[in-house]
Design a protein around this motif. Structure first.
Motif, PDB file in Angstrom:
ATOM      1  N   VAL A   1      -9.521  -2.556   4.554  1.00  0.00           N
ATOM      2  CA  VAL A   1     -10.755  -1.838   5.560  1.00  0.00           C
ATOM      3  C   VAL A   1      -9.894  -0.854   6.515  1.00  0.00           C
ATOM      4  O   VAL A   1      -9.021  -1.177   7.385  1.00  0.00           O
ATOM      5  CB  VAL A   1     -11.426  -2.817   6.405  1.00  0.00           C
ATOM      6  CG1 VAL A   1     -12.448  -1.996   7.163  1.00  0.00           C
ATOM      7  CG2 VAL A   1     -12.145  -3.946   5.506  1.00  0.00           C
ATOM      8  N   VAL A   2     -10.260   0.439   6.316  1.00  0.00           N
ATOM      9  CA  VAL A   2      -9.610   1.567   7.234  1.00  0.00           C
ATOM     10  C   VAL A   2     -10.422   1.715   8.407  1.00  0.00           C
ATOM     11  O   VAL A   2     -11.681   1.974   8.154  1.00  0.00           O
ATOM     12  CB  VAL A   2      -9.237   2.730   6.565  1.00  0.00           C
ATOM     13  CG1 VAL A   2      -8.866   3.941   7.345  1.00  0.00           C
ATOM     14  CG2 VAL A   2      -8.483   2.476   5.166  1.00  0.00           C
ATOM     15  N   GLN A   3      -9.930   1.597   9.619  1.00  0.00           N
ATOM     16  CA  GLN A   3     -10.912   1.522  10.894  1.00  0.00           C
ATOM     17  C   GLN A   3     -11.108   3.161  11.243  1.00  0.00           C
ATOM     18  O   GLN A   3     -10.113   3.918  10.664  1.00  0.00           O
ATOM     19  CB  GLN A   3     -10.437   0.904  12.184  1.00  0.00           C
ATOM     20  CG  GLN A   3     -10.208  -0.703  11.781  1.00  0.00           C
ATOM     21  CD  GLN A   3     -11.456  -1.333  11.582  1.00  0.00           C
ATOM     22  OE1 GLN A   3     -12.548  -0.907  12.067  1.00  0.00           O
ATOM     23  NE2 GLN A   3     -11.432  -2.237  10.731  1.00  0.00           N
TER      24      GLN A   3
ATOM     25  N   TRP B   1      -8.663   4.607  -0.973  1.00  0.00           N
ATOM     26  CA  TRP B   1      -9.335   4.537   0.296  1.00  0.00           C
ATOM     27  C   TRP B   1      -8.843   5.799   1.107  1.00  0.00           C
ATOM     28  O   TRP B   1      -7.808   6.262   1.297  1.00  0.00           O
ATOM     29  CB  TRP B   1      -8.948   3.432   1.324  1.00  0.00           C
ATOM     30  CG  TRP B   1      -9.314   1.987   0.760  1.00  0.00           C
ATOM     31  CD1 TRP B   1     -10.420   1.434   0.803  1.00  0.00           C
ATOM     32  CD2 TRP B   1      -8.654   1.206  -0.019  1.00  0.00           C
ATOM     33  NE1 TRP B   1     -10.510   0.305   0.114  1.00  0.00           N
ATOM     34  CE2 TRP B   1      -9.184   0.183  -0.554  1.00  0.00           C
ATOM     35  CE3 TRP B   1      -7.014   1.227  -0.660  1.00  0.00           C
ATOM     36  CZ2 TRP B   1      -8.779  -0.725  -1.285  1.00  0.00           C
ATOM     37  CZ3 TRP B   1      -6.719   0.482  -1.308  1.00  0.00           C
ATOM     38  CH2 TRP B   1      -7.389  -0.586  -1.863  1.00  0.00           C
ATOM     39  N   ASN B   2     -10.132   6.670   1.593  1.00  0.00           N
ATOM     40  CA  ASN B   2      -9.816   7.843   2.325  1.00  0.00           C
ATOM     41  C   ASN B   2      -9.489   7.398   3.880  1.00  0.00           C
ATOM     42  O   ASN B   2     -10.085   6.587   4.299  1.00  0.00           O
ATOM     43  CB  ASN B   2     -10.918   8.761   2.599  1.00  0.00           C
ATOM     44  CG  ASN B   2     -10.598  10.049   3.289  1.00  0.00           C
ATOM     45  OD1 ASN B   2     -11.015  10.302   4.437  1.00  0.00           O
ATOM     46  ND2 ASN B   2      -9.980  10.905   2.529  1.00  0.00           N
TER      47      ASN B   2
ATOM     48  N   VAL C   1      -5.468  12.226   3.832  1.00  0.00           N
ATOM     49  CA  VAL C   1      -4.757  11.103   3.557  1.00  0.00           C
ATOM     50  C   VAL C   1      -5.258  10.189   2.977  1.00  0.00           C
ATOM     51  O   VAL C   1      -6.564   9.834   3.165  1.00  0.00           O
ATOM     52  CB  VAL C   1      -4.081  10.759   5.133  1.00  0.00           C
ATOM     53  CG1 VAL C   1      -3.158   9.347   4.548  1.00  0.00           C
ATOM     54  CG2 VAL C   1      -3.304  11.960   5.551  1.00  0.00           C
ATOM     55  N   TRP C   2      -4.608   9.515   1.684  1.00  0.00           N
ATOM     56  CA  TRP C   2      -5.182   8.489   0.969  1.00  0.00           C
ATOM     57  C   TRP C   2      -4.395   7.250   1.137  1.00  0.00           C
ATOM     58  O   TRP C   2      -3.059   7.305   1.351  1.00  0.00           O
ATOM     59  CB  TRP C   2      -5.624   8.749  -0.414  1.00  0.00           C
ATOM     60  CG  TRP C   2      -6.704   9.757  -0.408  1.00  0.00           C
ATOM     61  CD1 TRP C   2      -6.577  11.492  -0.489  1.00  0.00           C
ATOM     62  CD2 TRP C   2      -7.909   9.835  -0.604  1.00  0.00           C
ATOM     63  NE1 TRP C   2      -7.559  12.034  -0.383  1.00  0.00           N
ATOM     64  CE2 TRP C   2      -8.490  11.021  -0.714  1.00  0.00           C
ATOM     65  CE3 TRP C   2      -8.738   8.847  -0.827  1.00  0.00           C
ATOM     66  CZ2 TRP C   2      -9.956  11.278  -0.882  1.00  0.00           C
ATOM     67  CZ3 TRP C   2     -10.120   9.037  -0.977  1.00  0.00           C
ATOM     68  CH2 TRP C   2     -10.612  10.057  -1.078  1.00  0.00           C
ATOM     69  N   LEU C   3      -4.904   6.048   0.733  1.00  0.00           N
ATOM     70  CA  LEU C   3      -4.173   4.687   0.582  1.00  0.00           C
ATOM     71  C   LEU C   3      -4.806   4.351  -0.877  1.00  0.00           C
ATOM     72  O   LEU C   3      -5.748   4.542  -1.467  1.00  0.00           O
ATOM     73  CB  LEU C   3      -4.566   3.667   1.497  1.00  0.00           C
ATOM     74  CG  LEU C   3      -4.028   3.745   3.026  1.00  0.00           C
ATOM     75  CD1 LEU C   3      -4.880   2.541   3.723  1.00  0.00           C
ATOM     76  CD2 LEU C   3      -2.954   3.839   3.194  1.00  0.00           C
ATOM     77  N   ARG C   4      -3.580   3.931  -1.470  1.00  0.00           N
ATOM     78  CA  ARG C   4      -3.705   3.214  -2.833  1.00  0.00           C
ATOM     79  C   ARG C   4      -2.913   1.796  -2.614  1.00  0.00           C
ATOM     80  O   ARG C   4      -1.979   1.897  -2.001  1.00  0.00           O
ATOM     81  CB  ARG C   4      -3.173   4.358  -3.983  1.00  0.00           C
ATOM     82  CG  ARG C   4      -3.795   5.575  -4.035  1.00  0.00           C
ATOM     83  CD  ARG C   4      -5.255   5.334  -4.661  1.00  0.00           C
ATOM     84  NE  ARG C   4      -5.480   4.834  -5.765  1.00  0.00           N
ATOM     85  CZ  ARG C   4      -5.512   5.599  -7.085  1.00  0.00           C
ATOM     86  NH1 ARG C   4      -5.275   6.548  -7.213  1.00  0.00           N
ATOM     87  NH2 ARG C   4      -5.847   4.615  -8.055  1.00  0.00           N
TER      88      ARG C   4
ATOM     89  N   LEU D   1       0.973  -1.180  -0.108  1.00  0.00           N
ATOM     90  CA  LEU D   1       0.058  -0.023  -0.013  1.00  0.00           C
ATOM     91  C   LEU D   1       0.863   1.344   0.080  1.00  0.00           C
ATOM     92  O   LEU D   1       2.110   1.260   0.550  1.00  0.00           O
ATOM     93  CB  LEU D   1      -0.945  -0.002   1.254  1.00  0.00           C
ATOM     94  CG  LEU D   1      -2.054  -0.901   1.317  1.00  0.00           C
ATOM     95  CD1 LEU D   1      -2.828  -0.985   2.630  1.00  0.00           C
ATOM     96  CD2 LEU D   1      -3.087  -0.930   0.176  1.00  0.00           C
ATOM     97  N   LEU D   2       0.493   2.418  -0.653  1.00  0.00           N
ATOM     98  CA  LEU D   2       1.040   3.446  -0.592  1.00  0.00           C
ATOM     99  C   LEU D   2       0.177   4.615   0.201  1.00  0.00           C
ATOM    100  O   LEU D   2      -1.030   4.606  -0.328  1.00  0.00           O
ATOM    101  CB  LEU D   2       1.373   4.002  -2.069  1.00  0.00           C
ATOM    102  CG  LEU D   2       1.965   5.618  -1.976  1.00  0.00           C
ATOM    103  CD1 LEU D   2       3.748   5.319  -2.139  1.00  0.00           C
ATOM    104  CD2 LEU D   2       1.583   6.329  -3.093  1.00  0.00           C
TER     105      LEU D   2
END
Length: 175
Positions: free
Chosen positions: A111-113, A68-69, A56-59, A41-42
């Motif tokens: 899944v971002v908690q 994902w935000n 902040v985002w994930l790719r 992930l980045l």
């Protein structure tokens, strides 16, 4: 950079000898990229326009499939925990900035908690900080009042035992 953009994120394999290729491009600024410890992930910050609050985002990495935000309101300067289970970021505010962390689960998909508050400090933008490799403390460069004061000294703060304090606060909030 691409025409009309100020910052994009590029990627290249150092052993390939090829030119960098765009990884994340949009009309927004993308900056401060951090690859997860498992290299899957980045995390990065992005601002959607002039005056817009960065988030902040994930790719997925190295192929940016999912997105994902991480910071629903605002966030910047992401850093991964050494084990890659948590992503930390700063929410810049006045008078104090807040450090948050989110747990990032990856089974079967990302899944971002919900964000968890960690600490409030004045970090002047949040970029000059990092987690210690043991994941139990962090270091940041404190802002100074003037260039002359900055030239005389730099102050670094190392916080120890903050996970224990966080656990105590969470336990007392649940009562």
């Amino acid at each position: 950079m691409s025409p009309g953009r100020t910052r994009d994120i590029f990627f290249m394999r150092p052993d390939s000898g090829s030119a960098p290729v765009p990884f994340v491009q949009s009309p927004a600024d993308e900056y401060d990229p951090r690859v997860s410890p498992d290299r899957r992930l980045l995390a990065y910050a992005s601002a959607d326009g002039p005056g817009a609050a960065p988030t902040v985002w994930l790719r997925d990495f190295p192929t940016p499939v999912g997105k994902w935000n991480v910071s629903p309101l605002s966030g910047r300067a992401p850093r991964w925990s050494p084990d890659g289970r948590y992503l930390y970021y700063w929410r810049i505010a006045d008078p104090l900035d807040s450090l948050f962390r989110v747990r990032v689960d990856r089974t079967p998909s990302v899944v971002v908690q919900a964000p968890e508050f960690v600490v409030a400090l004045k970090v002047a933008g949040g970029s000059s900080w990092d987690l210690h490799p043991d994941g139990k403390r962090f270091v940041y460069m404190a802002p100074t009042r003037s260039a002359a004061a900055a030239a005389r000294y730099l102050r670094y703060y190392v916080l120890q035992g903050w996970f224990g304090e966080l656990r105590r606060l969470i336990a007392s909030a649940g009562k």
